[in-house]
Design a protein around this motif. Structure first.
Motif, PDB file in Angstrom:
ATOM      1  N   PRO A 623      38.510 121.269  26.593  1.00  0.00           N
ATOM      2  CA  PRO A 623      38.093 121.684  25.247  1.00  0.00           C
ATOM      3  C   PRO A 623      39.132 122.601  24.619  1.00  0.00           C
ATOM      4  CG  PRO A 623      36.848 122.870  26.911  1.00  0.00           C
ATOM      5  CD  PRO A 623      37.642 121.834  27.646  1.00  0.00           C
ATOM      6  N   TYR A 652      36.182 113.226  23.223  1.00  0.00           N
ATOM      7  CA  TYR A 652      35.892 113.149  24.658  1.00  0.00           C
ATOM      8  C   TYR A 652      35.687 111.690  25.062  1.00  0.00           C
ATOM      9  CZ  TYR A 652      35.069 118.199  25.367  1.00  0.00           C
ATOM     10  OH  TYR A 652      35.206 119.556  25.488  1.00  0.00           O
ATOM     11  N   ASP A 670      35.084 120.687  31.523  1.00  0.00           N
ATOM     12  CA  ASP A 670      34.413 121.512  30.513  1.00  0.00           C
ATOM     13  C   ASP A 670      33.266 122.259  31.176  1.00  0.00           C
ATOM     14  OD1 ASP A 670      33.751 122.695  28.150  1.00  0.00           O
ATOM     15  OD2 ASP A 670      33.423 120.850  27.026  1.00  0.00           O
TER      16      ASP A 670
END
Length: 859
Positions: A623, A652, A670
């Protein structure tokens, strides 16, 4: 008192008119700075019993000697009190001169060492009027801290409390810690004015500690008698005791100086001459020739005075500095403890502690209970939300995705989400109102840098930050975090796919190496069982072709437990039991692996966990803007070239679907809450491996902000009441695809999973063969020893020939078995027939032995 020009001129006049060898005084730090310059030039020692400014040091003023306790130690005592009650911010009210500024400067350093700070400095100029003091106190009252440290001169000190009382600053919730000037005023004035005493109820006051002694009591009695005879209302305070001891220190030093044969002489300084128009006749100032020698005599002082041990250390300060800690109440004060540089805070007197080893640990710090302003024994919180009309500036990240956590609407006040709801719910639980203003950070098209948001708190651009902020090491160095409101460790997300079945899928459960070793072991066990059963079991005998077929049939039929041949030997049965157990394990493993391969989802990239991911050279998504990038580089040593920043849920999914070959990524790293949100709408991805960090999300505040502790308590209340879980269920739904990864990444079974079992089986087979061949050799030895030693008669030879022909009709039995070939032939003969031959031979031996005995007797 504050220095005046008249006092300086008077001292200069005395120095010119008289031959001065030592100066005792002055009564203020301000004058002490000025006079120290003069005595340095004249080499006259200056012994001060009242100049406590820590900036008056021997390094700058070599002839200055402090015969009282420096404010350096007093401010450390104040810091210890603040740390004892766990306050983090104080407001310093001080007189704006050398005395006040020097003390507050040391206080700031002492508080910093205990992770506290001066949040506001309220400087009062000397000789200020009531209106100016009122303005200073009003501004101080607008700040959040309710702990006030007052370090001023006695001239304006009592007016400060009268004005503070009018401003309602002497009630419940306030803390006032006052340096030793107030104790000196109270001790000197005796029974005070009841109205003035009402202003200072609940104050904590420091006083220089002077131990109780007979000499001290006698001196106080003499002072009181003299004061009564002269109608003097002033009492004796600690500074009076230090002044008395200072006179004795100088007197003893001069006496030692003279007894050592030194003379008191003076000489003119050619650098000093009269100035035109000046009333000061500087040419009359003389240098004391024995100043250095007298100073050394003063430094060697070691006596017991009214103030206790009088001795100077290397910094020319008194050894064993200590303070009494008083709590003002009623018409006087009560002792609640002591502070010493030796053992910190204690309810025992310093004289008792000096006889014990020093102990400054937190658990050893003690004070008696305190009655605080407002006549309460409950410890004040020490702060309130500042009453300055400014709301709390709360920064929130404006991100393009994961709006379940923080969602920014059209205006800054239209901020919602899981993190925001928890923050608002916790704020409502505080016992005081906290107005908040949300400030969005970012344009909403990409993720803002979270470390930059935390840095804004450290630079006072923000007061707090709310969102998915992980509590990590580098952030805790510049900001204060609350209790985590959700666990948010790092996990790995990888794409999964259904395994493609084909005609040769049944070979996939085992690797090629496993298939080869397993087949070899089948044949090896078959040969071993054949060897063990060949001599005693008719089913394992016959023509060579039949025996070879029997070996292969028996070996592979055990895979399905369908072997028809019975084992009759003990060793054969033992080996077969072990082998059937091995076959059971192999069958079960093969069935489970084949089922997994044909039915469950497979990892598209082969990533099965953290170690696998780090060891590979595949690209990794993370991220953008979060701490994950730094963690992967700094902690896992992953090259930055492998990392791909991603901002949205769509990025993603696209990167994972493309895969490494098409410019995508092999996996995404993440935090768990974000991954759960992502998996709730994307079922073709799964979490692989375990959660490999244990961070949590918290709300960030400025360093040492008391709001962080209060919000932590509120978060715990939300958790205990179940409201924290209800907010979680409202915003963060469970993944509809499930997160069970027990069947992900089914791999082919290799030799590494079974080599121990195979080795055990092989060793047992070898052991059985060794026992078998040892038994063969033993039988062969007995068989050889049972053969007759001489040629048999014709009739006996005929019987023996017939027997051997029956055992091995195709070959005649040799008369001696001495070669390896003969041993093999022996091993190939049925054990039952060998036993019969050996039995018959023994019978024949017995018969011949009996016949020989009869022949001898007849003869």
């Amino acid at each position: 008192r504050t220095p005046t020009a008249a006092g300086f001129l008077e001292l200069s006049k005395q120095l010119m008119e008289k031959n001065v060898v030592a100066v005792i005084g002055p009564q203020s730090s301000g004058i002490g700075h000025v006079i120290s310059h003069v005595v340095n030039e004249l080499h006259v020692p200056l012994l001060s019993f009242a100049a406590t400014d820590p900036t008056l040091s021997a390094s700058e003023y070599p002839y200055f000697l402090r015969s009282t306790i420096s404010d350096y130690f007093q401010m450390h005592a104040v810091a210890s009190i603040i740390d004892y009650f766990q306050w983090k911010e104080v407001t310093a009210i001080f007189v704006d001169d050398d005395y006040g500024r020097g003390g507050v400067s040391v206080l700031g350093d002492a508080l910093g060492a205990k992770r506290a700070r001066i949040s506001h400095k309220a400087a009062i100029p000397p000789n200020s009027d009531t209106d100016l003091i009122n303005d200073v106190l009003f501004r101080a009252n607008m700040m959040e801290s309710r702990v006030f440290v007052v370090h001023v001169n006695p001239d304006a000190g009592m007016r400060i409390f009268a004005i503070a009382n009018k401003l309602q600053m002497m009630g419940t919730g306030y803390v006032w810690i006052v340096t030793d000037w107030l104790a000196a005023v109270l001790d000197s004035s005796g029974p005070g004015d009841p109205k003035a005493m009402s202003y200072i109820q609940g104050l904590i006051v420091l006083r220089q500690h002077t131990p109780d002694s007979d000499a001290k009591r006698k001196f106080v009695a003499k002072w009181n008698n003299a004061a009564n005879n002269r109608s003097i209302a002033s009492g004796m305070n600690s500074y009076g005791f230090y002044a008395y001891d200072s006179v004795w220190v100088v007197a003893r030093a001069i006496n030692e100086y003279l007894n050592s044969g030194q003379q008191i002489t003076f000489s003119a300084d050619p650098r000093l001459h009269n100035s035109n128009g000046s009333s000061l006749r500087l040419s009359k100032l003389k240098i004391f020739d024995g100043g250095d020698q007298l100073l050394q005599q003063l430094l060697l002082t070691n006596m017991t005075g009214l103030t206790g041990l009088v001795q100077f250390n290397a910094d020319r300060n008194l050894v064993r500095p200590a303070y009494d800690i008083l709590n003002v109440g009623g018409t006087g004060s009560r002792l609640i403890g002591h502070w010493s540089n030796y053992s910190g805070l204690s309810v025992s007197s310093p004289e008792i502690l000096y006889r014990k080893p020093p102990n400054t640990s937190t658990s050893a710090q003690q004070l008696h209970s305190v009655v605080w302003p407002g006549d309460t024994t409950t410890k004040p919180r020490g702060w309130v939300f500042p009453n300055n009309g400014q709301p709390l500036r709360v920064g929130v990240p404006n991100k393009p995705s994961f709006r379940e956590l923080v969602s920014v609407g059209k205006g800054p006040d239209n901020v919602t989400g899981y993190s925001v709801d928890i923050f608002n719910a916790a704020i409502k639980l505080l016992p005081y109102p906290v107005p908040c203003q949300f400030i969005t950070i970012g344009d909403g098209s990409k993720n803002p840098n979270y470390d930059d948001i935390i840095s804004r708190i450290a630079t006072n651009a923000l007061d707090a930050a709310v969102g998915d902020f992980a509590i990590v090491r580098n952030r805790t160095k510049i900001a204060e975090f609350t209790q985590p409101y959700i666990e948010a460790g790092l996990v790995i997300v990888a794409p999964v796919r259904k395994a493609n079945s084909n005609a040769w899928a049944f070979f996939k459960p085992f690797t090629l190496e496993m298939w080869c070793v397993t087949g070899t072991l089948f044949i090896f066990v078959g040969v071993v069982v054949w060897i063990l059963e060949h001599r005693s079991n008719e089913e394992f005998r016959g023509s060579p072709r039949r025996q070879i077929l029997t070996i292969f049939w028996f070996s592979f039929s055990t895979m399905f437990f369908a072997h028809r041949e019975n084992t009759v030997s003990a060793l054969g049965r033992f080996v077969l039991i072990i082998w059937l157990f091995v076959v059971l394990i192999i069958n079960s493993s093969y069935t489970a692996s084949l089922t997994s391969i044909l039915t469950v989802q497979q990892l598209a990239t082969g990533i099965t966990g953290l170690d696998n991911l780090v060891a590979s050279a595949l690209p990794i998504g993370y991220p953008a803007g979060k701490f994950v990038r730094n963690y992967l580089i700094d902690e896992l040593n992953i090259p930055e070239s492998r990392l791909v920043p991603l901002s949205t849920v769509e990025e993603y999914a696209n990167a994972l679907n493309r895969g490494p070959k098409d410019g995508g990524v092999a996996a995404v790293v993440d935090e768990m809450p974000c991954v759960e949100i992502f998996l709730s709408t994307h079922c073709n991805f799964r979490i692989v491996g375990q959660e490999f960090t244990k961070e949590g999300w918290g709300f960030a505040f400025q360093r040492d902000s008391p709001l962080a502790a209060d919000l932590s308590t509120a978060i715990l209340q939300l958790s205990e009441s179940g409201q924290l879980q209800r907010i979680h269920d409202e915003w963060l739904t469970d993944p509809t695809c499930g997160d069970d990864d027990s069947g992900l990444g089914a791999v082919r079974l290799g030799l590494g999973s079974f080599w121990g079992l195979f080795l055990l089986c092989a060793l047992i087979c070898v052991f059985a063969l060794m026992v078998y061949f040892a038994r063969i050799c033993w039988q062969y030895s007995r068989y050889s020893s049972s053969e007759p030693p001489s040629e048999p008669s014709d009739s006996a030879a005929a019987v023996t020939t017939a027997t051997i022909a029956q055992i091995r009709p195709e070959k005649p039995k040799p008369t001696r078995l001495g070669s390896f070939k003969e041993l093999i032939q022996f091993a190939d003969t049925k054990e039952e027939e060998i036993k019969k031959v050996m039995k018959r031979r023994l019978s024949e031996k017995d018969t011949r032995a009996t016949g020989s005995a009869h022949s001898v007797s007849s003869a």
